[in-house]
Structures are given as C-alpha cells and as structure tokens.
Design an enzyme around this catalytic site. Structure first.
Site, PDB file in Angstrom:
ATOM      1  N   ASP A  68      -7.938  -5.407   0.240  1.00 56.91           N
ATOM      2  CA  ASP A  68      -8.443  -6.285  -0.807  1.00 56.91           C
ATOM      3  C   ASP A  68      -8.065  -7.740  -0.611  1.00 56.91           C
ATOM      4  OD1 ASP A  68      -9.720  -4.338  -2.353  1.00 56.91           O
ATOM      5  OD2 ASP A  68      -7.770  -3.577  -2.962  1.00 56.91           O
ATOM      6  N   HIS A  76       0.854  -1.186   0.000  1.00 57.85           N
ATOM      7  CA  HIS A  76       0.000   0.000   0.000  1.00 57.85           C
ATOM      8  C   HIS A  76       0.888   1.233   0.000  1.00 57.85           C
ATOM      9  CE1 HIS A  76      -3.166   2.785   1.175  1.00 57.85           C
ATOM     10  NE2 HIS A  76      -4.003   1.849   0.790  1.00 57.85           N
TER      11      HIS A  76
HETATM   12  N1  ACO Z   1       3.970  -7.646  -4.856  1.00 50.67           N
HETATM   13  C1  ACO Z   1       5.305  -7.659  -5.098  1.00 50.67           C
HETATM   14  N2  ACO Z   1       6.090  -6.569  -4.991  1.00 50.67           N
HETATM   15  C2  ACO Z   1       5.508  -5.424  -4.651  1.00 50.67           C
HETATM   16  C3  ACO Z   1       4.128  -5.323  -4.386  1.00 50.67           C
HETATM   17  C4  ACO Z   1       3.357  -6.496  -4.491  1.00 50.67           C
HETATM   18  N3  ACO Z   1       2.030  -6.470  -4.249  1.00 50.67           N
HETATM   19  N4  ACO Z   1       3.809  -4.045  -4.066  1.00 50.67           N
HETATM   20  C5  ACO Z   1       4.962  -3.360  -4.127  1.00 50.67           C
HETATM   21  N5  ACO Z   1       5.990  -4.196  -4.474  1.00 50.67           N
HETATM   22  C6  ACO Z   1       7.410  -3.841  -4.581  1.00 50.67           C
HETATM   23  C7  ACO Z   1       7.710  -3.085  -5.873  1.00 50.67           C
HETATM   24  O1  ACO Z   1       8.053  -3.985  -6.902  1.00 50.67           O
HETATM   25  C8  ACO Z   1       8.841  -2.178  -5.432  1.00 50.67           C
HETATM   26  O2  ACO Z   1       9.991  -2.976  -5.363  1.00 50.67           O
HETATM   27  P1  ACO Z   1      11.456  -2.314  -5.685  1.00 50.67           P
HETATM   28  O3  ACO Z   1      11.714  -1.357  -4.572  1.00 50.67           O
HETATM   29  O4  ACO Z   1      12.384  -3.504  -5.725  1.00 50.67           O
HETATM   30  O5  ACO Z   1      11.321  -1.647  -7.032  1.00 50.67           O
HETATM   31  C9  ACO Z   1       8.473  -1.805  -3.994  1.00 50.67           C
HETATM   32  O6  ACO Z   1       7.691  -2.918  -3.505  1.00 50.67           O
HETATM   33  C10 ACO Z   1       7.681  -0.504  -3.865  1.00 50.67           C
HETATM   34  O7  ACO Z   1       6.559  -0.628  -4.717  1.00 50.67           O
HETATM   35  P2  ACO Z   1       5.850   0.579  -5.460  1.00 50.67           P
HETATM   36  O8  ACO Z   1       5.168   0.049  -6.670  1.00 50.67           O
HETATM   37  O9  ACO Z   1       6.816   1.711  -5.592  1.00 50.67           O
HETATM   38  O10 ACO Z   1       4.782   0.994  -4.380  1.00 50.67           O
HETATM   39  P3  ACO Z   1       3.569   1.963  -4.636  1.00 50.67           P
HETATM   40  O11 ACO Z   1       3.358   2.678  -3.367  1.00 50.67           O
HETATM   41  O12 ACO Z   1       3.771   2.769  -5.876  1.00 50.67           O
HETATM   42  O13 ACO Z   1       2.375   0.956  -4.946  1.00 50.67           O
HETATM   43  C11 ACO Z   1       0.529  -0.487  -4.679  1.00 50.67           C
HETATM   44  C12 ACO Z   1       1.378   0.626  -4.047  1.00 50.67           C
HETATM   45  C13 ACO Z   1       0.020  -0.036  -6.050  1.00 50.67           C
HETATM   46  C14 ACO Z   1      -0.676  -0.752  -3.790  1.00 50.67           C
HETATM   47  C15 ACO Z   1       1.423  -1.762  -4.820  1.00 50.67           C
HETATM   48  O14 ACO Z   1       1.840  -2.189  -3.532  1.00 50.67           O
HETATM   49  C16 ACO Z   1       0.697  -2.889  -5.554  1.00 50.67           C
HETATM   50  O15 ACO Z   1       0.753  -2.949  -6.781  1.00 50.67           O
HETATM   51  N6  ACO Z   1       0.019  -3.824  -4.817  1.00 50.67           N
HETATM   52  C17 ACO Z   1      -0.729  -4.857  -5.460  1.00 50.67           C
HETATM   53  C18 ACO Z   1      -2.076  -4.308  -5.943  1.00 50.67           C
HETATM   54  C19 ACO Z   1      -3.017  -4.056  -4.803  1.00 50.67           C
HETATM   55  O16 ACO Z   1      -3.189  -4.880  -3.911  1.00 50.67           O
HETATM   56  N7  ACO Z   1      -3.679  -2.884  -4.842  1.00 50.67           N
HETATM   57  C20 ACO Z   1      -4.657  -2.485  -3.842  1.00 50.67           C
HETATM   58  C21 ACO Z   1      -4.180  -1.298  -3.076  1.00 50.67           C
HETATM   59  S1  ACO Z   1      -5.267  -0.911  -1.772  1.00 50.67           S
HETATM   60  C22 ACO Z   1      -6.562  -0.145  -2.504  1.00 50.67           C
HETATM   61  O17 ACO Z   1      -6.502   0.508  -3.512  1.00 50.67           O
HETATM   62  C23 ACO Z   1      -7.812  -0.354  -1.870  1.00 50.67           C
END
Ligand code: ACO
Length: 428
Positions: free
Chosen positions: A363, A306
């Site tokens: 979620d 998140h």
């Molecule tokens: N699985 C694997 N790796 C992940 C995940 C994940 N779910 N989420 C983040 N990471 C990793 C990224 O690859 C990144 O790694 P790095 O530092 O090696 O490049 C690091 O963690 C940071 O991730 P970002 O994408 O920069 O985080 P951001 O804050 O932009 O994204 C998000 C947040 C979109 C929620 C992300 O965690 C994600 O895609 N999660 C899965 C989708 C999801 O569950 N969305 C629901 C969110 S809650 C809502 O809207 C109600």
C-alpha cells in the site's frame, strides 16, 4: 526431521503428527488435540495458526517471496495480464490460448449489470462510501443469478467467476459516477478488461476517454499484484463464510467488508491521507516519524509493516519501479511521492523500524500509481477489491472442492462471569 511432536499435559504425553508443505513449511497437526486432551490452543490474531492447506499462493515473508501457483510475482508483473493471472489463480495453471479466449469472451458477455440493478444506485446517498456500495451490490447481484447459487460443475463455476470478476468492474465504476453526479457509462464490448474499466470511470456521453497504453498497463499491473495473498484477513473471511456453504457472491461480499478496514485494504487510502497530512501541516518527515515512535497516539506509519513480510514486500518494489516509470513517461511530478521517498529513507535507517522488521508494504506505493492514473482516493480500496476477487474465488473454489472441508468454528477461552442468578428488575 521429526515426524511427530510430543506434548506433555497433566502428566500424560501425546504425539501429534508434523506435516510439511511443498516448500518445506512445517506445522504441528493438532486437529485431534481437544478430543484427546480436552485442551485447545489460544492464538490471538492467528499469528501461529494455519487455518487450511492451500495450493494457491506461496509467501516467504523473510525472503520477500510471493508466487501464485508457483510462478514468481515478478514474472507475472512483467509478462501477464490481469485476466490471465485471474485464470491462473483460480484454475491452478496458466490457461491455453483457447481457455484464455473463452474466459475473456465470458468476461465481455457479462460486463453489463442487470438494468434493474442500476436503479439500486439511487438508494445510496451521493457520498456513500464506494466499499459499502460494492459489498451491497455484489450481494444484490446474486438475486439476479439464481442458477449460480449451486455450483456443481466447472462450467457453472467458470460462469459465476466470470460474472463476478466482470461485473465488479462495472459496479465499481458506477459507484464513482454516482458519487460525482455523472451518468453511468455502459461498458464497451470492444475494450479489454482494464481499458473498459477506465472507460466507464472517465468517459462521458459523447466524450469518449481513450486510455493510454501506459495507464492500461499500470492498471493491469496493480490488479495482478493484488490478485491473491494467501490467508489474509479478507480471504480468511471469504473462507469462513464459504465454509457454511454460502454462495460465491455472499462470500465475496463479506471479503469486501473485511478488506475495507485501514489495517488491511483501507491502508492505501490511509497512506495518501498521511502523506497529505505531512504536506499540508508543513511538518518534516523526521518529526512525523518521531510522533509515530512515541506511541502516545494510535499513529502508525501507514503502508509500513506486515504480519507475514519481515523483509521488503516484493509487490512494493514492483510498484515503486512502475510508478517511477509511469510518472516520468507522463511527465507528472507528485509532491506526495517525494514525501513517500523521504519517509521510506528515514524509516529504513531508524532502529525502531529496523528492529521490528517494518518495511514498506504494497500500500505504500499503490496510492501514488493510482493517483497518477486519475483514480480518486475514495476508490483506492475498491481497486484493491477488484484485484483481489480472483484470489477470493480461488479460495472459495478450493474449499468448495475439498470433500473434507468443515464449517469454520474456532473455540474460545471464556473469561466472563461465572454462574449467577437472574434478579427481578425491581431488586437490581
Ligand atoms: N508503524 C509503527 N509501528 C508499527 C507499525 C507501523 N506501521 N506496524 C507495526 N508497528 C509496531 C507495533 O506498534 C508493535 O510494536 P511493539 O512491539 O513495540 O508493541 C510491533 O511493530 C509489531 O506490530 P503488530 O501490530 O503486532 O504487528 P501485526 O503483525 O499485528 O500488524 C499490520 C501488521 C497491521 C500490517 C501493522 O504493521 C500495521 O498496522 N501497519 C500499518 C497499516 C498498513 O499498512 N496495513 C496494510 C497491510 S498490507 C495489506 O493488508 C495489503
């Protein structure tokens, strides 16, 4: 604490005020930055940018705290109903009995959609995504509510809010009925908000579905947990649209579109698809996690991570406890829940997820509870939208009531071609 922030640019120093919120969150107020320095800030994805001051929802992502209008989400989940929480989120305090009765009455008065609106459903193919229908229908609703286009007093606002909150439930259920080729059910004026939605989803003419108290309570809980979440992607979209003084219907319809994506509200569908994939492929959980970590595809552990929570999302804890209770009470065993529990256990021990502070978000468990209620997967994100409508309305109202609000208009750093001449087509 310092009250100013000093920035040095091109040999000159500039002081900018530091502002502090009621929970001691601090920000550098750079609203005069460009005028004074000709510089802008660049913040890809807005991770460090406060787009507004807001008194609706407070989140402390490091401690896993979520409060609507100061009230902890755990207390609302335990004691409130969706209707009462919606009122709290929009009007800033818990309603009196009289206010709640009046608002519930307005919801009942507005539960039907205009008969001509029903014919709009014929224009969509049977397999149309319900989120596309929902967004289109919220916009279409505005055509039947011309008196709600200019909201200048609280009574009109309450009426408009009640119309959207109430009718969204009717439209959502109708989009499901259309998709499975069943007759659209009329709302039942004797039923409360959640019971009425379940009735419109699952009743058939001459075959009434009577929701059990557990299912109605679980739906209330689901909607309460989704009612607001400060400046997330869809709420920021609603504010962006509202900032042009677009009406509440148009702004909420835009919110539905933003919510649709799999990185936002669409994640509840993506979680179930991921769990189904693991089950059907026979792959073990550890192998799936290794694939995610390898990053050779865009595969992510859906329902994890998140932007704001760097600790457990408090909503996922509440939903997990509620889904355990509900499945036990209804004597349902769900193989996807077992896979989810295993995934959670593996991920929470794995340095990849620990170092990046990736915890289950709302979620991760919401799909399990929706499945137990009998809600089909293609309706999951619509359920999220139904829950989030009060938050969008509250944000629309906050912006609308603020005499200082301005149109949202970010800047950019241009990285395209520098000036060039137009070449006639025969010379290219
Ligand atoms: N699985 C694997 N790796 C992940 C995940 C994940 N779910 N989420 C983040 N990471 C990793 C990224 O690859 C990144 O790694 P790095 O530092 O090696 O490049 C690091 O963690 C940071 O991730 P970002 O994408 O920069 O985080 P951001 O804050 O932009 O994204 C998000 C947040 C979109 C929620 C992300 O965690 C994600 O895609 N999660 C899965 C989708 C999801 O569950 N969305 C629901 C969110 S809650 C809502 O809207 C109600």
């Amino acid at each position: 604490m310092s009250h100013t922030c000093r920035i040095e640019l091109d040999g000159k120093t500039h002081d900018f005020p530091i502002i502090q919120g009621t929970e001691n969150e601090r920000a550098i107020d750079i609203s005069a930055l460009r005028d004074r320095t000709n510089y802008i800030t660049l913040d890809d994805g807005y991770g460090n940018t406060g787009s507004c001051k807001s008194a609706i929802t407070y989140i402390d992502g490091d401690q896993g705290i979520l409060r609507y209008r100061g009230i902890p989400i755990e207390q609302l989940a335990e004691n409130s109903t969706f209707t009462e929480t919606a009122w709290l989120v929009i009007w800033g305090r818990l309603p009196t009995q009289e206010e709640l009765t009046r608002f519930s009455h307005r919801l009942t008065q507005n539960e039907m959609m205009h008969e001509s609106l029903r014919s709009h459903f014929q224009g969509f193919p049977p397999n149309a995504p319900p989120m596309a229908i929902l967004s289109a229908m919220i916009n279409a609703m505005s055509c039947y509510e011309p008196e709600m286009m200019d909201i200048e007093d609280e009574t009109t606002l309450e009426r408009a809010a009640a119309r959207i909150i109430s009718k969204v439930r009717t439209v959502a259920a109708a989009s499901y009925k259309m998709s499975i080729g069943q007759p659209l059910m009329y709302p039942h004026p004797e039923y409360k908000y959640c019971e009425n939605f379940l009735h419109m989803m699952f009743s058939l003419p001459y075959r009434e579905y009577i929701p059990s108290p557990e299912v109605a309570r679980a739906l209330n809980l689901f909607l309460i947990l989704h009612a607001d979440h400060e400046q997330n992607c869809s709420t920021s979209t609603v504010r962006m649209v509202a900032s042009s003084q677009a009406n509440m219907f148009a702004s909420c319809a835009a919110g539905v579109c933003a919510l649709w994506g799999p990185l936002h509200g669409g994640a509840n569908v993506a979680v179930i698809e991921m769990l189904e994939f693991i089950r059907q492929s026979g792959m073990n959980v550890a192998e799936y996690v290794s694939r995610v970590k390898a990053k050779d595809t865009k595969l992510r552990l859906m329902g994890f991570g998140h932007r704001v929570y760097k600790n457990f999302d408090p909503r996922s804890k509440i939903l997990k406890a509620a889904s355990d209770k509900m499945l036990a009470k209804m004597n349902i065993s769900d193989p996807l829940l077992d896979i989810a529990l295993e995934l959670e256990a593996v991920a929470l021990q794995d340095p990849y997820f620990v170092e990046r502070k990736l915890y289950p978000n709302v979620d991760f468990y919401s799909g399990i509870i929706l499945r137990a209620m009998g809600i089909p997967v293609n309706m999951f994100t619509v359920m999220f939208a139904m829950g989030r409508i009060p938050g969008w309305i509250a944000n629309w109202k906050e912006l609308h009531d603020d005499p200082k609000s301005r149109i949202y208009r970010p800047r950019q750093i241009y990285t395209g071609n520098t000036i060039g001449d137009y070449t006639p087509i025969e010379q290219r």
